[in-house]
Enzyme design. Structure first.
Site, PDB file in Angstrom:
ATOM      1  N   LYS A 120      12.740  -6.206  15.280  1.00 54.49           N
ATOM      2  CA  LYS A 120      12.693  -7.503  14.622  1.00 54.49           C
ATOM      3  C   LYS A 120      13.891  -7.646  13.688  1.00 54.49           C
ATOM      4  O   LYS A 120      14.339  -6.668  13.083  1.00 54.49           O
ATOM      5  CB  LYS A 120      11.371  -7.637  13.859  1.00 54.49           C
TER       6      LYS A 120
ATOM      7  N   SER B 160       5.095 -14.059  12.560  1.00 56.29           N
ATOM      8  CA  SER B 160       6.519 -14.336  12.583  1.00 56.29           C
ATOM      9  C   SER B 160       7.301 -13.479  13.577  1.00 56.29           C
ATOM     10  O   SER B 160       8.473 -13.728  13.828  1.00 56.29           O
ATOM     11  CB  SER B 160       7.103 -14.117  11.180  1.00 56.29           C
TER      12      SER B 160
ATOM     13  N   SER C  48       1.513 -11.297  11.264  1.00 54.11           N
ATOM     14  CA  SER C  48       2.775 -11.513  11.977  1.00 54.11           C
ATOM     15  C   SER C  48       3.071 -10.524  13.097  1.00 54.11           C
ATOM     16  O   SER C  48       4.006 -10.736  13.869  1.00 54.11           O
ATOM     17  CB  SER C  48       3.945 -11.526  10.991  1.00 54.11           C
TER      18      SER C  48
END
Length: 454
Positions: free
Chosen positions: A75, A150, A174
Site C-alpha cells: 500500500k 482505504s 481499511s
C-alpha cells in the site's frame, strides 16, 4: 498459473514446476493488461525481475527463504527506502522515507518480492478508494463499483489475480472492507503483532497493518513469517464454538447480506461447527454510537506531524492538508484541525474503550467462544458514483461492524463468499477475537475455509 496463492506458489517454486521469473513476468504483464482498474501507482519491473532471478538461484542452491519469490504489493502509505511514500496525496509527492518499514523489511528478508505500490483512498481516510489525485480503484467484478477502502488497490490487485498477496492498513476497516468487497481474505492483526510503525498512519490506538490474500492458509504463512510463531494447531469443526452477537452487529442488514449471512450460519452448523447465540458484546453499542470519531480525530494531525518530522521532510502538516485533492478527505482533516476532541471527550472515550476491552475476554470465556461471527459489512459494495452524494452516510454505514475491532484492538479476519445478485460484486463475513488471540482466529478461518471449500 491462474489464482495461485502463496502456499501453491511455494510448492511450485520448490519442486521446479514453475520459476519465480516466469511467474513475476506474468504479474507484470497482468498488471499492465488490467491497468484501467488503477490498482497500482508504481511498479519497478526491472527490480522485480532481478529479484525473481535471484530467487530462482536460491531455489537451485537450496538456500531459499520462507517467502522466496512471492510477489507482494505494498500500500502506498508503507515506507520503503528509496521510493516516495505518498499515501495517495499531492502534499507528500516525491518524499522518501529514511528507511524501510519493519513490516516490509521482514517480508523482504524472508524472500518476498516488492511487487509495486498499491493505490489507496487519499491519506487512508475513506472507504471507497475514490482518489481525486491518483484516480479511483475499480472493482474487478464490476468496473462501476467500489473496491472498498482505504486499501482498495491492495484488495483489487489480489482479487484480479495480479499478485497473490498485498499489504494494507486498517484504521476503521481499511483492510477488511476491501477484502469483503473484493472477495479475498484479509486480517487486521492485533496492533503491534505486526510492526506498527509502517509509515503514514492516522492513529496509534486504532491502526494496524496486515495482509490481503487468497486463502486463510496464506494468512497463517505470513503471520508466522512476521511473528516467528508457529501456526495454531489445526482445529476441527467440532472443536470450534462461534458466537453470534445479534444486537448491534446483525441489526439493519441489507436483505441480500442478511440472507447470505443466515445461510452461512446454516452451512457452518451442517459442517459441525458450534454456533452459539450470545447477548450484546459488552460496551460495543456505546463505543460505536458515541466514541468512534474521538479516537481518530485526536490523533490524525499529531501523527502526520510526527511522521514528517521523523523523516526530516521539509513540509508542514498544514501544507499537506492544503493540497489534499479529494473533497471528503480534505473536509475530515479540516474538521480535525478546527474541532479536535477535548481532553475530557478523549479521556471518556479511552475509559469506555478500556472498560470494553477488560470485559471482552471474560465474555469469550463465559460463553466458551473461539470467536464471534458478523457480516463484514451491512450492505454490499455501492457504485463509485454513489459516494459523490452519500459519502458520509456510507462511511458510517459500511464501517459499523469494523470499528469495534479497531477501537478495542481485536484481531479481525474477513472470509469471502457472498455475491450481490444484480451487480455480481462480492461481500464477506468477519470473525473476531479478543486482543492477542490472532493465532486462534486464523486457525478458525482455516477450518472454515476447508470445511466450506471457499
Amino acid at each position: 498459473m491462474y489464482r495461485l496463492g502463496i502456499n501453491d506458489l511455494l510448492q511450485l517454486f520448490s519442486d521446479g514446476t514453475l520459476t519465480c521469473e516466469v511467474y513475476t513476468r506474468r504479474v507484470i504483464q497482468r498488471a499492465q493488461d488490467l491497468k484501467v482498474f488503477n490498482y497500482f501507482v508504481s511498479m519497478n519491473k526491472d527490480r522485480m525481475l532481478k529479484d525473481a532471478q535471484e530467487a530462482d538461484a536460491r531455489y537451485r542452491n537450496k538456500t531459499n527463504r520462507p517467502l522466496e519469490g512471492i510477489p507482494i504489493a505494498m500500500k502506498d502509505n508503507i515506507d520503503i527506502e528509496g521510493e516516495p511514500t505518498e499515501a495517495g496525496t499531492p502534499g507528500l509527492a516525491g518524499l522518501k522515507p529514511k528507511h524501510t518499514a519493519e513490516v516490509a523489511r521482514r517480508l523482504f528478508d524472508a524472500g518476498a518480492i516488492h511487487a509495486g505500490r498499491a493505490n489507496m483512498h487519499e491519506l487512508a481516510f475513506g472507504i471507497s478508494s475514490r482518489n481525486d489525485h491518483k484516480g479511483p480503484c475499480h472493482n474487478f467484478h464490476n468496473f462501476d463499483y467500489t473496491c472498498g477502502g482505504s486499501s482498495g488497490g491492495s484488495g483489487g490487485a489480489v482479487s484480479a489475480d495480479i499478485v497473490p498477496a498485498a499489504l494494507g492498513t486498517d484504521t476503521g476497516g481499511s483492510i477488511r472492507i476491501p477484502s469483503s468487497y473484493c472477495g479475498v481474505f484479509g486480517l487486521r492483526p492485533t496492533s503491534g503483532r505486526w510492526p506498527a510503525d509502517y509509515g503514514v498512519k492516522m492513529s496509534h490506538v486504532r491502526d494496524s497493518v496486515g495482509p490481503l490474500v487468497r486463502s486463510a492458509v496464506d494468512i497463517a504463512i505470513l503471520d508466522g513469517v512476521m511473528t516467528g510463531e508457529e501456526p495454531h494447531e489445526e482445529l476441527k469443526p467440532g472443536q470450534i464454538r462461534i458466537g453470534v452477537p445479534r444486537p448491534s452487529f446483525w441489526e439493519g442488514l441489507d436483505a441480500e447480506v442478511e440472507e447470505y449471512a443466515e445461510r452461512f450460519l446454516v452451512r457452518l452448523k451442517e459442517k459441525g461447527f458450534g454456533i452459539v447465540e450470545v447477548p450484546e458484546v459488552p460496551g460495543s453499542r456505546e463505543l460505536l454510537e458515541k466514541y468512534v470519531r474521538a479516537t481518530v480525530y485526536k490523533e490524525m494531525i499529531p501523527r502526520l506531524e510526527g511522521y514528517l518530522s521523523y523523516h526530516g521532510h521539509d513540509v508542514t502538516a498544514q501544507s499537506v492538508i492544503d493540497k489534499i485533492a479529494s473533497p471528503d478527505v480534505k473536509g475530515y482533516f479540516q474538521y480535525a484541525l478546527k474541532n479536535p476532541p477535548t481532553e475530557e471527550e478523549y479521556k471518556k472515550a479511552m475509559a469506555t474503550r478500556e472498560e470494553a476491552r477488560k470485559n471482552l475476554r471474560p465474555f469469550f470465556e463465559d460463553h466458551h467462544l473461539d470467536c464471534i461471527l458478523v457480516p463484514a459489512n451491512k450492505i454490499p459494495p455501492p457504485t463509485l458514483r454513489t459516494f459523490e452524494d452519500r459519502n458520509s452516510e456510507l462511511l458510517g454505514l459500511i464501517t459499523q461492524n469494523d470499528d469495534f475491532g479497531n477501537i478495542c484492538n481485536n484481531p479481525s479476519l474477513v472470509i469471502p463468499g457472498g455475491f450481490a445478485r444484480r451487480s455480481g460484486v462480492p461481500f464477506g463475513m468477519q470473525i473476531e477475537g479478543y486482543t492477542g488471540s490472532d493465532r486462534r482466529v486464523i486457525a478458525v478461518a482455516v477450518a472454515i475455509e476447508k470445511a466450506l471449500n471457499l
